[in-house]
Design a protein around this motif. Sequence first.
Motif, PDB file in Angstrom:
ATOM      1  N   LEU A   1       0.831  -1.213   0.000  1.00 47.69           N
ATOM      2  CA  LEU A   1       0.000   0.000   0.000  1.00 47.69           C
ATOM      3  C   LEU A   1       0.863   1.260   0.000  1.00 47.69           C
ATOM      4  N   ASP A   2       1.959   1.235   0.736  1.00 42.89           N
ATOM      5  CA  ASP A   2       2.875   2.375   0.720  1.00 42.89           C
ATOM      6  C   ASP A   2       3.393   2.619  -0.691  1.00 42.89           C
ATOM      7  N   SER A   3       3.693   1.519  -1.396  1.00 46.59           N
ATOM      8  CA  SER A   3       4.164   1.635  -2.773  1.00 46.59           C
ATOM      9  C   SER A   3       3.083   2.239  -3.661  1.00 46.59           C
ATOM     10  N   TYR A   4       1.817   1.782  -3.469  1.00 49.90           N
ATOM     11  CA  TYR A   4       0.709   2.333  -4.247  1.00 49.90           C
ATOM     12  C   TYR A   4       0.534   3.832  -3.986  1.00 49.90           C
ATOM     13  N   LEU A   5       0.655   4.217  -2.718  1.00 52.90           N
ATOM     14  CA  LEU A   5       0.496   5.635  -2.381  1.00 52.90           C
ATOM     15  C   LEU A   5       1.575   6.483  -3.043  1.00 52.90           C
ATOM     16  N   ASN A   6       2.801   5.965  -3.101  1.00 50.77           N
ATOM     17  CA  ASN A   6       3.880   6.691  -3.774  1.00 50.77           C
ATOM     18  C   ASN A   6       3.586   6.846  -5.260  1.00 50.77           C
ATOM     19  N   ARG A   7       3.076   5.772  -5.874  1.00 55.20           N
ATOM     20  CA  ARG A   7       2.748   5.843  -7.293  1.00 55.20           C
ATOM     21  C   ARG A   7       1.601   6.815  -7.534  1.00 55.20           C
ATOM     22  N   ILE A   8       0.623   6.831  -6.632  1.00 56.67           N
ATOM     23  CA  ILE A   8      -0.493   7.769  -6.754  1.00 56.67           C
ATOM     24  C   ILE A   8       0.000   9.209  -6.677  1.00 56.67           C
ATOM     25  N   THR A   9       0.952   9.460  -5.788  1.00 56.78           N
ATOM     26  CA  THR A   9       1.500  10.813  -5.651  1.00 56.78           C
ATOM     27  C   THR A   9       2.147  11.266  -6.959  1.00 56.78           C
ATOM     28  N   LEU A  10       2.900  10.365  -7.594  1.00 57.72           N
ATOM     29  CA  LEU A  10       3.538  10.695  -8.872  1.00 57.72           C
ATOM     30  C   LEU A  10       2.494  10.943  -9.959  1.00 57.72           C
ATOM     31  N   LEU A  11       1.474  10.065 -10.016  1.00 61.54           N
ATOM     32  CA  LEU A  11       0.419  10.245 -11.015  1.00 61.54           C
ATOM     33  C   LEU A  11      -0.351  11.537 -10.775  1.00 61.54           C
TER      34      LEU A  11
END
Length: 341
Positions: free
Chosen positions: A154-164
């Motif tokens: 989930l932390d990884s997903y949140l980082n990707r969401i921030t970039l998107l």
Amino acid sequence: MTTTEQQISRHWDYADATLKALRDRGLRPTPELYHVWFVYFAEENPEILRVIDAVQASGDHLPEDTLLQLYYRYIFDRQAADFLQRGMEDFSELVENSDECLNTARSGMKQYAELLGQSLKTLKKHKEVGPVLSEVLDQTDEMKQTIENLHKRLDSYLNRITLLQRELDETRERSYTDGLTRVSNRMYFEEQLSLLAAEYDSSEKPETFCVMMVDLDQFKAVNDRFGHRIGDEILVLVASMLKANIKGRDIVARYGGDEFAILLPQTPLSDAMNLAADMSKRIAAREIKAKSSGTSYGQMTISVGAAEYVANEGGAKLIDRADSALYRAKKDGRNRHFAAE
């Protein structure tokens, strides 16, 4: 005929004209090409109008590649940004809620494991109970590890969401910005004007605001004499000078061709007219030079029309009144600024 019926009728007219344009030019009836021509006939985007009119006026063939570039630059970015933004917000909320649930589960699992560990020490003397409780404790440790792994994902997903999210913000900014002058475009101006008008009409203590319409004097003659490249440089220079004169929530937008619109929140008409006078003076005093060669092209002047919002008139009527004042300024000899009556 009602307003709705008139709108439907106009849309059918645009659709007929669009299909005829595709057919006459031998273009494929793809959604992208159809959308560009529809926007052109509806006059919804000044940049699309300018490019297509310029190509048609020159007698050149308008290739599909050019139309697709117009679609992806002025139509697709905005639609995609809005669609993806809604999806990203929903997904981001889902991940954040999941993260909160996992944190709660991890905390509860930790307390549960500690309780089992203490119980195991007490019950180990009982041969029948000890092994069973030991097995439960092992399973609990595995579950804790599973939750930890999910938390990392989930932390990884949140980082990707921030970039998107950052990429979407950049896309939205491009969709609100005029490609040449880098000031706001007409779409963004009209959206903000509508919001400001709605805020005014619904407020018990509304704040006065104004719109100014600005037109470059004799700009067509400049283009005809020096060419469109020099004309574009002049547009960029004037846009930067207009922007340098505003403050706070004020918005400068390229409204179409060589016409600019300025939205002035919290500004009475008297202040707007003072600003118009100052802008006109500064621009008229500036010598226009080519970036590459330094060649001087003399001075450029502007004509300005300003109008103060009247309750419940709506943004379109306010712009019409400012445009009428602008027309008076040009008719009176140009390099003038007039207030709407």
